[in-house]
Design a protein around this motif. Structure first.
Motif, PDB file in Angstrom:
ATOM      1  N   LYS A 187       5.479   2.653 -32.074  1.00 46.27           N
ATOM      2  CA  LYS A 187       6.462   3.721 -31.890  1.00 46.27           C
ATOM      3  C   LYS A 187       7.107   4.103 -33.220  1.00 46.27           C
ATOM      4  CE  LYS A 187      10.120   5.054 -28.759  1.00 46.27           C
ATOM      5  NZ  LYS A 187      11.306   4.578 -28.057  1.00 46.27           N
ATOM      6  N   ASP A 188       7.454   3.107 -34.003  1.00 45.85           N
ATOM      7  CA  ASP A 188       8.055   3.407 -35.311  1.00 45.85           C
ATOM      8  C   ASP A 188       7.038   4.114 -36.216  1.00 45.85           C
ATOM      9  OD1 ASP A 188      10.367   3.025 -37.222  1.00 45.85           O
ATOM     10  OD2 ASP A 188       8.721   2.130 -38.355  1.00 45.85           O
ATOM     11  N   ALA A 189       5.795   3.645 -36.169  1.00 44.06           N
ATOM     12  CA  ALA A 189       4.755   4.291 -36.973  1.00 44.06           C
ATOM     13  C   ALA A 189       4.581   5.749 -36.535  1.00 44.06           C
ATOM     14  CB  ALA A 189       3.438   3.523 -36.853  1.00 44.06           C
ATOM     15  N   PHE A 210      -5.636   2.509 -32.344  1.00 43.18           N
ATOM     16  CA  PHE A 210      -6.244   1.178 -32.324  1.00 43.18           C
ATOM     17  C   PHE A 210      -5.208   0.126 -31.905  1.00 43.18           C
ATOM     18  CE2 PHE A 210      -7.333  -2.826 -34.494  1.00 43.18           C
ATOM     19  CZ  PHE A 210      -8.538  -3.084 -33.862  1.00 43.18           C
ATOM     20  N   MET A 211      -4.020   0.229 -32.496  1.00 44.32           N
ATOM     21  CA  MET A 211      -2.964  -0.729 -32.197  1.00 44.32           C
ATOM     22  C   MET A 211      -2.582  -0.674 -30.726  1.00 44.32           C
ATOM     23  SD  MET A 211       0.405  -1.461 -34.455  1.00 44.32           S
ATOM     24  CE  MET A 211       0.664   0.242 -34.658  1.00 44.32           C
ATOM     25  N   ASN A 212      -2.509   0.519 -30.162  1.00 47.08           N
ATOM     26  CA  ASN A 212      -2.170   0.654 -28.749  1.00 47.08           C
ATOM     27  C   ASN A 212      -3.230   0.021 -27.855  1.00 47.08           C
ATOM     28  OD1 ASN A 212       0.368   1.871 -28.852  1.00 47.08           O
ATOM     29  ND2 ASN A 212      -0.526   3.904 -29.161  1.00 47.08           N
ATOM     30  N   LEU A 242       6.771   6.133 -47.802  1.00 41.39           N
ATOM     31  CA  LEU A 242       6.896   4.802 -48.418  1.00 41.39           C
ATOM     32  C   LEU A 242       6.777   3.687 -47.374  1.00 41.39           C
ATOM     33  CD1 LEU A 242       7.510   3.010 -50.918  1.00 41.39           C
ATOM     34  CD2 LEU A 242       9.955   3.452 -50.507  1.00 41.39           C
ATOM     35  N   ARG A 243       7.355   3.906 -46.182  1.00 38.81           N
ATOM     36  CA  ARG A 243       7.278   2.878 -45.125  1.00 38.81           C
ATOM     37  C   ARG A 243       5.826   2.676 -44.674  1.00 38.81           C
ATOM     38  NH1 ARG A 243      11.991   3.813 -47.339  1.00 38.81           N
ATOM     39  NH2 ARG A 243      13.574   2.403 -46.518  1.00 38.81           N
ATOM     40  N   LEU A 244       5.086   3.757 -44.518  1.00 39.86           N
ATOM     41  CA  LEU A 244       3.681   3.636 -44.117  1.00 39.86           C
ATOM     42  C   LEU A 244       2.861   3.022 -45.252  1.00 39.86           C
ATOM     43  CD1 LEU A 244       3.140   7.031 -42.225  1.00 39.86           C
ATOM     44  CD2 LEU A 244       3.617   4.770 -41.258  1.00 39.86           C
ATOM     45  N   ASN A 248       6.775   7.719 -35.065  1.00 35.86           N
ATOM     46  CA  ASN A 248       7.934   8.501 -35.527  1.00 35.86           C
ATOM     47  C   ASN A 248       7.734   8.956 -36.966  1.00 35.86           C
ATOM     48  OD1 ASN A 248       9.356   8.254 -33.161  1.00 35.86           O
ATOM     49  ND2 ASN A 248      10.573   6.491 -33.842  1.00 35.86           N
ATOM     50  N   LYS A 249       7.270   8.065 -37.775  1.00 37.21           N
ATOM     51  CA  LYS A 249       7.130   8.382 -39.196  1.00 37.21           C
ATOM     52  C   LYS A 249       5.971   9.357 -39.433  1.00 37.21           C
ATOM     53  CE  LYS A 249       9.683   4.531 -40.997  1.00 37.21           C
ATOM     54  NZ  LYS A 249      10.521   4.350 -39.779  1.00 37.21           N
ATOM     55  N   ILE A 250       4.891   9.146 -38.708  1.00 33.73           N
ATOM     56  CA  ILE A 250       3.760  10.077 -38.799  1.00 33.73           C
ATOM     57  C   ILE A 250       4.222  11.481 -38.395  1.00 33.73           C
ATOM     58  CG2 ILE A 250       1.515  10.662 -37.793  1.00 33.73           C
ATOM     59  CD1 ILE A 250       1.151   7.549 -37.395  1.00 33.73           C
ATOM     60  N   CYS A 272       9.227  11.484 -48.964  1.00 27.78           N
ATOM     61  CA  CYS A 272       9.074  10.340 -49.873  1.00 27.78           C
ATOM     62  C   CYS A 272       9.458   9.017 -49.222  1.00 27.78           C
ATOM     63  CB  CYS A 272       9.921  10.556 -51.136  1.00 27.78           C
ATOM     64  SG  CYS A 272       9.246  11.808 -52.249  1.00 27.78           S
ATOM     65  N   ARG A 273      10.625   8.947 -48.584  1.00 28.59           N
ATOM     66  CA  ARG A 273      11.050   7.665 -48.004  1.00 28.59           C
ATOM     67  C   ARG A 273      10.231   7.337 -46.758  1.00 28.59           C
ATOM     68  NH1 ARG A 273      13.027   5.858 -43.225  1.00 28.59           N
ATOM     69  NH2 ARG A 273      14.502   4.486 -44.288  1.00 28.59           N
ATOM     70  N   THR A 274       9.832   8.368 -46.033  1.00 22.84           N
ATOM     71  CA  THR A 274       9.064   8.151 -44.811  1.00 22.84           C
ATOM     72  C   THR A 274       7.668   7.618 -45.138  1.00 22.84           C
ATOM     73  OG1 THR A 274      10.308   9.917 -43.721  1.00 22.84           O
ATOM     74  CG2 THR A 274       8.226   9.251 -42.706  1.00 22.84           C
ATOM     75  N   HIS A 331      10.478  -6.198 -46.982  1.00 25.63           N
ATOM     76  CA  HIS A 331      11.250  -4.964 -46.828  1.00 25.63           C
ATOM     77  C   HIS A 331      11.956  -4.899 -45.484  1.00 25.63           C
ATOM     78  CE1 HIS A 331       9.225  -3.600 -50.437  1.00 25.63           C
ATOM     79  NE2 HIS A 331       8.082  -3.943 -49.891  1.00 25.63           N
ATOM     80  N   HIS A 332      11.824  -5.951 -44.682  1.00 26.50           N
ATOM     81  CA  HIS A 332      12.389  -5.917 -43.338  1.00 26.50           C
ATOM     82  C   HIS A 332      13.588  -6.833 -43.182  1.00 26.50           C
ATOM     83  CE1 HIS A 332       8.398  -4.366 -41.347  1.00 26.50           C
ATOM     84  NE2 HIS A 332       9.122  -3.404 -41.866  1.00 26.50           N
ATOM     85  N   ALA A 333      14.527  -6.397 -42.378  1.00 30.21           N
ATOM     86  CA  ALA A 333      15.685  -7.225 -42.046  1.00 30.21           C
ATOM     87  C   ALA A 333      15.229  -8.383 -41.154  1.00 30.21           C
ATOM     88  CB  ALA A 333      16.726  -6.384 -41.315  1.00 30.21           C
TER      89      ALA A 333
HETATM   90  C1  1PZ Z   1      -2.536  -5.234 -35.131  1.00 27.94           C
HETATM   91  C2  1PZ Z   1      -1.234  -5.880 -35.098  1.00 27.94           C
HETATM   92  C3  1PZ Z   1      -0.147  -5.045 -35.578  1.00 27.94           C
HETATM   93  C4  1PZ Z   1       0.766  -5.784 -36.478  1.00 27.94           C
HETATM   94  C5  1PZ Z   1       1.549  -4.889 -37.338  1.00 27.94           C
HETATM   95  C6  1PZ Z   1       2.237  -5.603 -38.465  1.00 27.94           C
HETATM   96  C7  1PZ Z   1       3.420  -4.923 -38.966  1.00 27.94           C
HETATM   97  C8  1PZ Z   1       4.676  -5.328 -38.287  1.00 27.94           C
HETATM   98  C9  1PZ Z   1       5.759  -4.369 -38.576  1.00 27.94           C
HETATM   99  C10 1PZ Z   1       6.930  -4.438 -37.669  1.00 27.94           C
HETATM  100  C11 1PZ Z   1       7.645  -3.132 -37.667  1.00 27.94           C
HETATM  101  C12 1PZ Z   1       8.683  -3.042 -36.639  1.00 27.94           C
HETATM  102  C13 1PZ Z   1       9.327  -1.797 -36.285  1.00 27.94           C
HETATM  103  C14 1PZ Z   1      10.107  -0.979 -37.229  1.00 27.94           C
HETATM  104  C15 1PZ Z   1      10.477  -1.216 -38.414  1.00 27.94           C
HETATM  105  C16 1PZ Z   1      11.212  -0.260 -39.320  1.00 27.94           C
HETATM  106  O1  1PZ Z   1      12.519  -0.702 -39.477  1.00 27.94           O
HETATM  107  C17 1PZ Z   1      10.506  -0.201 -40.649  1.00 27.94           C
HETATM  108  C18 1PZ Z   1      11.314   0.467 -41.743  1.00 27.94           C
HETATM  109  O2  1PZ Z   1      11.595   1.792 -41.417  1.00 27.94           O
HETATM  110  P1  1PZ Z   1      13.103   2.330 -41.539  1.00 27.94           P
HETATM  111  O3  1PZ Z   1      13.940   1.510 -40.611  1.00 27.94           O
HETATM  112  O4  1PZ Z   1      13.504   2.159 -42.964  1.00 27.94           O
HETATM  113  O5  1PZ Z   1      13.027   3.787 -41.128  1.00 27.94           O
HETATM  114  N1  1PZ Z   1       9.246   0.472 -40.453  1.00 27.94           N
HETATM  115  C19 1PZ Z   1       8.123   0.082 -41.068  1.00 27.94           C
HETATM  116  O6  1PZ Z   1       8.119  -0.825 -41.872  1.00 27.94           O
HETATM  117  C20 1PZ Z   1       6.830   0.801 -40.729  1.00 27.94           C
HETATM  118  C21 1PZ Z   1       5.983  -0.113 -39.898  1.00 27.94           C
HETATM  119  C22 1PZ Z   1       4.685   0.485 -39.508  1.00 27.94           C
HETATM  120  C23 1PZ Z   1       3.803  -0.560 -38.890  1.00 27.94           C
HETATM  121  C24 1PZ Z   1       2.425  -0.093 -38.743  1.00 27.94           C
HETATM  122  C25 1PZ Z   1       1.459  -1.175 -38.450  1.00 27.94           C
HETATM  123  C26 1PZ Z   1       0.054  -0.734 -38.602  1.00 27.94           C
HETATM  124  C27 1PZ Z   1      -0.854  -1.385 -37.682  1.00 27.94           C
HETATM  125  C28 1PZ Z   1      -2.267  -1.068 -37.858  1.00 27.94           C
HETATM  126  C29 1PZ Z   1      -3.078  -1.668 -36.779  1.00 27.94           C
HETATM  127  C30 1PZ Z   1      -4.419  -2.093 -37.145  1.00 27.94           C
END
Ligand code: 1PZ
Length: 215
Positions: A56-58, A43-45, A110-112, A60-62, A106-108, A150-152
């Motif tokens: 991409k980060d999501a 959906f996001m794509n 947790l991010r999702l 990777n974790k999936i 567990c840590r992976t 939780h983000h920098a």
């Molecule tokens: C529909 C619009 C989408 C907006 C999404 C809102 C979330 C913004 C999150 C920005 C994440 C940026 C990229 C990577 C971050 C990673 O550093 C962190 C922590 O992981 P670590 O570095 O510790 O391994 N990753 C995350 O927090 C997971 C983020 C997943 C975002 C999924 C969004 C879901 C969107 C659903 C669309 C309907």
């Protein structure tokens, strides 16, 4: 876009996946949790390439979780409950700093899990929004209340920039492919309690095991 590749793709199906996540005794099936996330990424794509760094980060974790599921210890990864127990009992989790197990389940997860809270807050805003409401504002409010903590700084900055590229409410509803705005609102009203329950069960499990702050 996804809608073109698969005319049957609707956000409803994705949210329905979260329905199958919970077992009778409220365990969370990892397979369905992961499937729900794959749908969210699709959906996001479909919203545009600005979101690909987030997707991409999501992904990777999936993928890390799928690898655990398909790995030789996969039987321990059937539910989030069994995963947590298995990894903690066998010291497979970094508890204070990232070291030996940067890809623990567990840590992976947790991010999702934290991102699921953002989704819940965002969809709830969308559900109760009016035609004048701005998706970028709803999105950043939900983000500031949840995931951003939780983000920098640099990630928060990048996320904030991406939010401005979100399509408006009408387009957003169209991309969901659910029907009229009224039907979208009704669908969200049905789906949100389920997402909320999956979130809460996971949150309680992590709290009980004292692993809400895994590095
Ligand atoms: C529909 C619009 C989408 C907006 C999404 C809102 C979330 C913004 C999150 C920005 C994440 C940026 C990229 C990577 C971050 C990673 O550093 C962190 C922590 O992981 P670590 O570095 O510790 O391994 N990753 C995350 O927090 C997971 C983020 C997943 C975002 C999924 C969004 C879901 C969107 C659903 C669309 C309907």
């Amino acid at each position: 876009s996804v809608a073109v590749e698969d005319p049957k793709f609707t956000l409803q199906e994705v949210l329905d996946t979260f329905k199958s996540c919970l077992s009778e005794n409220k365990e969370v099936y990892l397979e369905h949790y992961v499937a729900g996330w794959l749908g969210l990424v699709r959906f996001m794509n479909s919203l545009g390439s600005v979101f690909s760094f987030i997707a991409k980060d999501a992904v990777n974790k999936i993928q890390i979780l799928i690898n655990h599921l398909n790995g030789e210890n996969g039987a321990h990864y059937v539910t989030v409950q069994s995963m947590v127990k298995y990894e903690l009992d066998n010291q497979l989790v970094d508890l204070t700093k990232r070291a030996s197990f940067p890809e623990s389940g567990c840590r992976t997860l947790l991010r999702l899990h934290r991102a699921l809270r953002w989704l819940e807050l965002f969809l709830e805003r969308l559900r109760t929004s009016t035609e004048e409401s701005k998706t970028s504002v709803m999105c950043s409010e939900a983000y500031n209340e949840s995931l951003s903590q939780h983000h920098a700084w640099i990630i928060r900055k990048a996320a904030g920039t991406a939010f401005w590229a979100l399509p408006g409410r009408a387009t957003f509803f169209d991309v969901m492919n659910v029907g009229t705005p009224e039907q979208v609102v009704a669908m969200l009203g049905d789906a949100l309690p389920l997402i909320s329950e999956v979130y809460q069960v996971t949150e309680n499990l992590y709290a009980q095991n004292n692993i809400l702050d895994l590095p």
